[in-house]
Design an enzyme around this catalytic site. Structure first.
Site, PDB file in Angstrom:
ATOM      1  N   ARG A 156       0.830  -1.213   0.000  1.00  0.00           N
ATOM      2  CA  ARG A 156       0.000   0.000   0.000  1.00  0.00           C
ATOM      3  C   ARG A 156       0.860   1.257   0.000  1.00  0.00           C
ATOM      4  O   ARG A 156       2.042   1.226   0.360  1.00  0.00           O
ATOM      5  CB  ARG A 156      -0.936   0.045   1.203  1.00  0.00           C
ATOM      6  CG  ARG A 156      -0.239  -0.006   2.559  1.00  0.00           C
ATOM      7  CD  ARG A 156      -0.133   1.336   3.256  1.00  0.00           C
ATOM      8  NE  ARG A 156       0.675   1.253   4.457  1.00  0.00           N
ATOM      9  CZ  ARG A 156       1.955   1.566   4.494  1.00  0.00           C
ATOM     10  NH1 ARG A 156       2.601   1.933   3.401  1.00  0.00           N
ATOM     11  NH2 ARG A 156       2.627   1.487   5.632  1.00  0.00           N
ATOM     12  N   ASP A 161      -1.817  -1.275   7.637  1.00  0.00           N
ATOM     13  CA  ASP A 161      -1.253  -2.022   6.507  1.00  0.00           C
ATOM     14  C   ASP A 161      -2.051  -3.294   6.211  1.00  0.00           C
ATOM     15  O   ASP A 161      -2.343  -3.619   5.057  1.00  0.00           O
ATOM     16  CB  ASP A 161       0.199  -2.412   6.808  1.00  0.00           C
ATOM     17  CG  ASP A 161       1.053  -1.209   7.151  1.00  0.00           C
ATOM     18  OD1 ASP A 161       0.583  -0.079   6.943  1.00  0.00           O
ATOM     19  OD2 ASP A 161       2.186  -1.397   7.629  1.00  0.00           O
ATOM     20  N   ASP A 175      -2.215   5.521  13.263  1.00  0.00           N
ATOM     21  CA  ASP A 175      -3.115   4.359  13.410  1.00  0.00           C
ATOM     22  C   ASP A 175      -2.974   3.752  14.810  1.00  0.00           C
ATOM     23  O   ASP A 175      -3.967   3.425  15.460  1.00  0.00           O
ATOM     24  CB  ASP A 175      -2.914   3.315  12.290  1.00  0.00           C
ATOM     25  CG  ASP A 175      -1.497   2.766  12.163  1.00  0.00           C
ATOM     26  OD1 ASP A 175      -0.562   3.316  12.792  1.00  0.00           O
ATOM     27  OD2 ASP A 175      -1.309   1.773  11.420  1.00  0.00           O
ATOM     28  N   SER A 185       4.926  -1.403   2.790  1.00  0.00           N
ATOM     29  CA  SER A 185       4.272  -2.478   3.534  1.00  0.00           C
ATOM     30  C   SER A 185       4.453  -3.883   2.958  1.00  0.00           C
ATOM     31  O   SER A 185       3.517  -4.676   2.903  1.00  0.00           O
ATOM     32  CB  SER A 185       2.779  -2.139   3.625  1.00  0.00           C
ATOM     33  OG  SER A 185       2.226  -2.833   4.669  1.00  0.00           O
ATOM     34  N   ASN A 241      14.577  -1.304   7.948  1.00  0.00           N
ATOM     35  CA  ASN A 241      13.864  -2.500   8.395  1.00  0.00           C
ATOM     36  C   ASN A 241      13.275  -2.247   9.785  1.00  0.00           C
ATOM     37  O   ASN A 241      13.999  -2.149  10.762  1.00  0.00           O
ATOM     38  CB  ASN A 241      14.825  -3.700   8.419  1.00  0.00           C
ATOM     39  CG  ASN A 241      14.084  -4.991   8.713  1.00  0.00           C
ATOM     40  OD1 ASN A 241      13.191  -5.020   9.561  1.00  0.00           O
ATOM     41  ND2 ASN A 241      14.424  -6.036   8.004  1.00  0.00           N
ATOM     42  N   LYS A 242      11.963  -2.129   9.828  1.00  0.00           N
ATOM     43  CA  LYS A 242      11.282  -1.763  11.082  1.00  0.00           C
ATOM     44  C   LYS A 242      11.399  -2.846  12.156  1.00  0.00           C
ATOM     45  O   LYS A 242      11.457  -2.541  13.342  1.00  0.00           O
ATOM     46  CB  LYS A 242       9.807  -1.458  10.813  1.00  0.00           C
ATOM     47  CG  LYS A 242       9.518  -0.004  10.571  1.00  0.00           C
ATOM     48  CD  LYS A 242       9.938   0.526   9.222  1.00  0.00           C
ATOM     49  CE  LYS A 242       9.167  -0.071   8.086  1.00  0.00           C
ATOM     50  NZ  LYS A 242       9.524   0.455   6.760  1.00  0.00           N
ATOM     51  N   GLU A 292       0.153   9.573   8.944  1.00  0.00           N
ATOM     52  CA  GLU A 292       1.322   8.748   9.295  1.00  0.00           C
ATOM     53  C   GLU A 292       1.527   8.673  10.803  1.00  0.00           C
ATOM     54  O   GLU A 292       1.435   9.698  11.495  1.00  0.00           O
ATOM     55  CB  GLU A 292       2.564   9.355   8.626  1.00  0.00           C
ATOM     56  CG  GLU A 292       3.438   8.349   7.962  1.00  0.00           C
ATOM     57  CD  GLU A 292       2.715   7.552   6.882  1.00  0.00           C
ATOM     58  OE1 GLU A 292       2.257   6.434   7.193  1.00  0.00           O
ATOM     59  OE2 GLU A 292       2.640   8.039   5.752  1.00  0.00           O
ATOM     60  N   HIS A 293       1.793   7.473  11.270  1.00  0.00           N
ATOM     61  CA  HIS A 293       2.063   7.223  12.696  1.00  0.00           C
ATOM     62  C   HIS A 293       0.889   7.640  13.570  1.00  0.00           C
ATOM     63  O   HIS A 293       1.084   8.164  14.669  1.00  0.00           O
ATOM     64  CB  HIS A 293       3.336   7.960  13.153  1.00  0.00           C
ATOM     65  CG  HIS A 293       4.585   7.322  12.616  1.00  0.00           C
ATOM     66  ND1 HIS A 293       5.128   6.194  13.174  1.00  0.00           N
ATOM     67  CD2 HIS A 293       5.374   7.651  11.572  1.00  0.00           C
ATOM     68  CE1 HIS A 293       6.216   5.861  12.489  1.00  0.00           C
ATOM     69  NE2 HIS A 293       6.377   6.725  11.507  1.00  0.00           N
TER      70      HIS A 293
HETATM   71  P1  ADP Z   1       8.071  -2.509   4.786  1.00  0.00           P
HETATM   72  O1  ADP Z   1       8.033  -1.027   4.881  1.00  0.00           O
HETATM   73  O2  ADP Z   1       8.345  -2.965   3.382  1.00  0.00           O
HETATM   74  O3  ADP Z   1       6.885  -3.174   5.391  1.00  0.00           O
HETATM   75  P2  ADP Z   1       9.563  -3.815   6.924  1.00  0.00           P
HETATM   76  O4  ADP Z   1      10.890  -3.447   7.454  1.00  0.00           O
HETATM   77  O5  ADP Z   1       8.395  -3.722   7.821  1.00  0.00           O
HETATM   78  O6  ADP Z   1       9.359  -2.930   5.616  1.00  0.00           O
HETATM   79  O7  ADP Z   1       9.611  -5.311   6.371  1.00  0.00           O
HETATM   80  C1  ADP Z   1      10.574  -5.719   5.417  1.00  0.00           C
HETATM   81  C2  ADP Z   1      10.878  -7.209   5.569  1.00  0.00           C
HETATM   82  O8  ADP Z   1       9.794  -7.991   4.998  1.00  0.00           O
HETATM   83  C3  ADP Z   1      12.099  -7.649   4.792  1.00  0.00           C
HETATM   84  O9  ADP Z   1      13.287  -7.431   5.529  1.00  0.00           O
HETATM   85  C4  ADP Z   1      11.834  -9.145   4.581  1.00  0.00           C
HETATM   86  O10 ADP Z   1      12.178  -9.882   5.728  1.00  0.00           O
HETATM   87  C5  ADP Z   1      10.316  -9.186   4.419  1.00  0.00           C
HETATM   88  N1  ADP Z   1       9.974  -9.217   2.973  1.00  0.00           N
HETATM   89  C6  ADP Z   1       9.562  -8.209   2.190  1.00  0.00           C
HETATM   90  N2  ADP Z   1       9.370  -8.620   0.907  1.00  0.00           N
HETATM   91  C7  ADP Z   1       9.679  -9.936   0.871  1.00  0.00           C
HETATM   92  C8  ADP Z   1       9.702 -10.941  -0.152  1.00  0.00           C
HETATM   93  N3  ADP Z   1       9.387 -10.690  -1.409  1.00  0.00           N
HETATM   94  N4  ADP Z   1      10.058 -12.197   0.202  1.00  0.00           N
HETATM   95  C9  ADP Z   1      10.401 -12.479   1.488  1.00  0.00           C
HETATM   96  N5  ADP Z   1      10.403 -11.586   2.479  1.00  0.00           N
HETATM   97  C10 ADP Z   1      10.055 -10.324   2.189  1.00  0.00           C
HETATM   98  P1  NG1 Z   2       5.501   0.302   7.443  1.00  0.00           P
HETATM   99  O1  NG1 Z   2       6.417   1.381   7.193  1.00  0.00           O
HETATM  100  O2  NG1 Z   2       4.812  -0.194   6.230  1.00  0.00           O
HETATM  101  O3  NG1 Z   2       6.139  -0.859   8.176  1.00  0.00           O
HETATM  102  C1  NG1 Z   2       4.339   1.109   9.775  1.00  0.00           C
HETATM  103  C2  NG1 Z   2       3.212   0.391  10.537  1.00  0.00           C
HETATM  104  C3  NG1 Z   2       1.838   1.027  10.300  1.00  0.00           C
HETATM  105  C4  NG1 Z   2       1.886   2.531  10.525  1.00  0.00           C
HETATM  106  C5  NG1 Z   2       3.047   3.141   9.710  1.00  0.00           C
HETATM  107  C6  NG1 Z   2       3.237   4.621   9.960  1.00  0.00           C
HETATM  108  C7  NG1 Z   2       3.370  -2.033  10.894  1.00  0.00           C
HETATM  109  C8  NG1 Z   2       3.131  -3.372  10.312  1.00  0.00           C
HETATM  110  N1  NG1 Z   2       3.117  -0.988  10.104  1.00  0.00           N
HETATM  111  O4  NG1 Z   2       4.267   0.855   8.397  1.00  0.00           O
HETATM  112  O5  NG1 Z   2       0.871   0.441  11.154  1.00  0.00           O
HETATM  113  O6  NG1 Z   2       2.001   2.849  11.893  1.00  0.00           O
HETATM  114  O7  NG1 Z   2       4.286   2.513  10.000  1.00  0.00           O
HETATM  115  O8  NG1 Z   2       2.102   5.339   9.617  1.00  0.00           O
HETATM  116  O9  NG1 Z   2       3.771  -1.927  12.045  1.00  0.00           O
HETATM  117 MG    MG Z   3       6.304  -3.174   7.470  1.00  0.00          MG
END
Ligand code: ADP
Ligand code: NG1
Ligand code: MG
Length: 454
Positions: free
Chosen positions: A41, A188, A50, A143, A231-232, A47-48
């Site tokens: 999405r 998300d 929810d 996401s 990476n969150k 932002e921040h």
């Molecule tokens: P985002 O903002 O994309 O949600 P996050 O840091 O929350 O970022 O999550 C990213 C993590 O999700 C990656 O480090 C990986 O572990 C996992 N991930 C994302 N895309 C894939 C994929 N295509 N295949 C396997 N794992 C994935």
């Molecule tokens: P991203 O950046 O996609 O991991 C995160 C949170 C959302 C929201 C946004 C900020 C998760 C899975 N997602 O999104 O719930 O708080 O940051 O608006 O924790």
């Molecule tokens: Mg995420």
């Protein structure tokens, strides 16, 4: 309540699914039983907030996670990924752990798997053979993590012959993604399940509801990735902000003499005090000081010891923090919640200058994220400024920030020239240029999660 649809693979995607099916066959010597798909999405505004209980306004994008899945007759989860940077993994359906400190890709799958198992109290979940294929830029605020968690829950549910509605799945996945350690708010997962093509959605929480938001005619949204990955799950930034909001909630509730045990989120303070958002902003400016709060000061204000404060309001990811910016974080939350409502209102009224006003709201949102919430970075600020110089009516970071993507509002007929101008950001560095096609693209509101067959 609406169920997850089962559909034929759309013509445009046939080649991808057929190729996945072939790869699946080469690994498991059989065809997949079905495919599950969940989209990423882009959050247009909100932002921040929810996790503070406030409404947000995202739309699903075309980029997604697809899982080709088949039941196996043993008790193994076998996971393969079409991208070789994600190494294969397998474990027993009843014996696995989710690492919260250094999460690996398959731990996100296991979050969704565990969510379904716990919800249905499955003692012997069925074995599964899976192949994952994703095209959402990872760790970029679009996401990818939740798309993977949602898709894993879908595959597990279907293989075990179980049924949940889209709303139930949204709530289940919001909670089970927390096994990775992030205290997200549910945006998300909700948009991944509840999105519909052609419309953005206002998502409200408690109870979870969505309202269509038709974007004004002539508006285009362009996503540009700063190419800074964040990476969150593996960092503390996100949870520290959640903790700051939790502490601000308590301090504000205390100064309003509200029962602090009944107030969990900043939105509860507003609700219980019967104030408007603009009044909450004035109240914060009146009672919270600019300098960061120490633990000792917060503990004293709440009549707690420092240990009690830690045990009740901090987590493993926020325990080491000494200073908390309560005023800045709550000013961001209340003002951003207000901008979401204005954005939605502007879309439904659609006056002649709607695009201009939406753009201003997006710029204000970015400014607030950057200056009050401190969740931007130099590259994101640079990209937003370049976007506005290049013809965007508004530009902001999207997702959690500290890297990842921006979203910009462009008059539709100027999209091409806008993208031409933004290229300079990518041309600056060969490693950015190498990823430009996946990093700079226009996006329309896409559809939500579904099962597919070929
Ligand atoms: P985002 O903002 O994309 O949600 P996050 O840091 O929350 O970022 O999550 C990213 C993590 O999700 C990656 O480090 C990986 O572990 C996992 N991930 C994302 N895309 C894939 C994929 N295509 N295949 C396997 N794992 C994935
Ligand atoms: P991203 O950046 O996609 O991991 C995160 C949170 C959302 C929201 C946004 C900020 C998760 C899975 N997602 O999104 O719930 O708080 O940051 O608006 O924790
Ligand atoms: Mg995420």
């Amino acid at each position: 309540m609406a169920a997850v649809p089962i559909a034929e693979v759309p013509a445009k995607q046939r080649e991808r699914y057929e190729s996945l099916s072939k790869t699946f066959h080469s690994i498991y010597a059989k065809k997949p039983d079905f495919f599950a798909r969940a989209p990423g999405r882009v959050n247009l505004i909100g932002e921040h907030i929810d996790y503070c209980g406030y409404a947000v306004l995202p739309m699903a994008i075309e980029q997604d996670i697809v899982i080709a899945a088949a039941q196996s007759d043993d008790d193994e989860i076998q996971l393969n990924n079409s991208d070789s940077k994600y190494a294969p993994f397998h474990c027993k359906t009843t014996k696995y752990a989710i690492d919260r400190d250094a999460p690996k890709w398959f731990h996100y799958f296991l979050c969704g798997f565990r969510g379904i198992c716990e919800n249905f109290q499955l003692q012997q979940p069925r074995g599964m053979q899976l192949l994952i294929d994703g095209c959402i830029p990872a760790s970029s605020g679009l996401s990818s993590s939740s798309a993977l968690v949602c898709c894993a829950a879908l595959a597990t549910m279907r293989i075990n012959d179980l049924h949940l509605s889209k709303v139930e799945l949204s709530e289940l996945c919001q909670h089970c993604e927390r096994h990775i350690g992030t205290e997200g708010g549910g945006m998300d997962q909700a948009i991944s399940f509840l999105a519909e093509a052609g419309t953005a959605k206002l998502i409200e929480f408690n109870p979870l509801t969505t309202t269509d938001v038709t974007l004004p005619h002539g508006a285009a949204f362009v996503i540009a990735n700063s190419c800074v990955e964040m990476n969150k799950g593996a960092t503390d930034h996100f949870n520290i902000r959640v903790a700051e909001c939790r502490l601000a909630t308590q301090v504000l509730a205390k100064s309003l003499s509200l029962p602090t045990d009944q107030v969990k989120k900043l939105s509860d303070v507003q609700l219980k005090s019967g104030r408007r958002l603009s009044e909450m902003i004035s109240f914060v400016e009146e009672v919270l000081h600019v300098a960061p709060y120490t633990r000792q000061e917060i503990a004293d204000l709440l009549g707690l010891t420092e240990d009690e404060l830690r045990d009740r309001f901090l987590t493993a990811r926020s325990q080491m923090v000494d200073l908390f910016n309560l005023r800045q974080r709550s000013l961001h939350v209340f003002s951003e919640a207000d901008r979401v409502l204005k954005f939605k209102d502007m879309c439904s009224k659609s006056p002649a200058d709607a695009l201009l006003q939406l753009g201003n709201l997006m710029n204000d949102s970015h400014h607030s994220c950057s200056k009050l919430y401190d969740c931007s970075c130099q590259q994101l600020d640079e990209l937003c400024a370049l976007a506005v110089e290049s013809g965007a009516l508004g530009s902001r970071l999207t997702g959690a920030g500290w890297g990842g993507c921006t979203v910009s509002l462009i008059p539709e007929d100027k999209t091409e020239i806008f993208c031409e101008k933004i290229r300079s950001f990518y041309e600056e560095r060969p490693e950015r240029m190498a990823r430009i096609d996946a990093s700079l693209f226009a996006s329309c509101p896409g559809k939500g999660a579904a099962f597919y067959s070929l």
